[in-house]
Design a protein around this motif. Sequence first.
Motif, short mmCIF file in Angstrom:
data_model
loop_
_atom_site.label_atom_id
_atom_site.label_comp_id
_atom_site.label_asym_id
_atom_site.label_seq_id
_atom_site.Cartn_x
_atom_site.Cartn_y
_atom_site.Cartn_z
N ILE A 11 -2.48 -1.04 -2.49
CA ILE A 11 -2.07 -0.16 -3.60
C ILE A 11 -0.88 0.70 -3.17
O ILE A 11 -0.58 0.82 -1.98
N SER A 12 -0.25 1.33 -4.18
CA SER A 12 0.78 2.33 -3.87
C SER A 12 0.59 3.61 -4.69
O SER A 12 1.24 4.61 -4.42
N GLY A 15 -4.11 3.50 -8.69
CA GLY A 15 -5.27 2.70 -8.28
C GLY A 15 -6.28 2.48 -9.38
O GLY A 15 -7.47 2.27 -9.10
N SER A 39 -2.65 1.34 1.69
CA SER A 39 -1.59 1.91 0.86
C SER A 39 -0.33 2.12 1.68
O SER A 39 -0.40 2.49 2.86
N ALA A 44 -1.08 8.23 -2.49
CA ALA A 44 -1.61 7.41 -3.59
C ALA A 44 -2.99 7.90 -4.00
O ALA A 44 -3.89 8.03 -3.16
N THR A 57 -10.10 3.03 4.35
CA THR A 57 -8.69 3.09 3.91
C THR A 57 -7.74 3.07 5.10
O THR A 57 -8.11 3.49 6.21
N VAL A 59 -3.34 3.67 5.81
CA VAL A 59 -2.01 3.94 5.27
C VAL A 59 -0.97 3.45 6.25
O VAL A 59 -1.09 3.70 7.46
N PHE A 92 0.94 -2.58 -5.78
CA PHE A 92 1.54 -2.40 -4.45
C PHE A 92 3.05 -2.57 -4.61
O PHE A 92 3.53 -3.66 -4.94
#
Length: 215
Positions: A11-12, A15, A39, A44, A57, A59, A92
């Motif tokens: 994702i960016s 979400g 991400s 995000a 998660t 990043v 994304f």
Amino acid sequence: MSPPLKLAVLISGNGSNLQSIIDAIKSARLNAEIKAVISNNRHAFGLVRATQHGLHTWVLEHEDYKDRKQFDDVLRHYLEAIDPDYIVLAGFMRILGADFIRAFENRILNIHPSLLPAYKGLDTHQRVLDNHEKEHGVSIHLVTAKLDDGPVILQASYPIKPGDDAEKLQQRGHRLEHRMYPQVLSWLSSGDLSIKDGRLYYEQIPLEKPIPFDA
Ligand code: GRF
């Protein structure tokens, strides 16, 4: 029942598609497990959603890497360790290089807000309005090295009404998107949909054109 489909979701931003996948899993509409949410933007909101649901998660932001290749390589190593069945691109906003895509051939999916092959790239809602199109839509496709290319799996279309603006189109599209990704993933999980050598098969029969989403 077959084992849950292992997913990595990239994702960016907001979400909301990630959320629709989480919700489908929680309500047992989708037999899958999200192994990681990744991400390229530490702000995000999708990361908050993931954390709220106890998901792992990670990043990685491009400024921390020397170039595109190094970014892709680090992401590739991370994903190879997780070894997901599918990499789900859900908003994304970074182009992945051909080497990366080759490393996960037949395993990367993307959702795009247009009736592909029309309107690849960004700002699709405004562009369809500027061109006075009569309809717009959403496509879920297999990712190949060319941007927003690759065979389309599922496609939904909707009419553009007088008075529509880009925001209204985005909202209408999102409502469809949130039903479409869980649907495609559930077909993959059940084996109804399969992908081999860049070709799509629905119930073992080659898919010659996108499946129309029954909205
Ligand atoms: C969606 O509109 C999707 O089609 C596009 O990016 C947007 C992501 O939205 N690729 P969200 O972050 O899932 O809310």
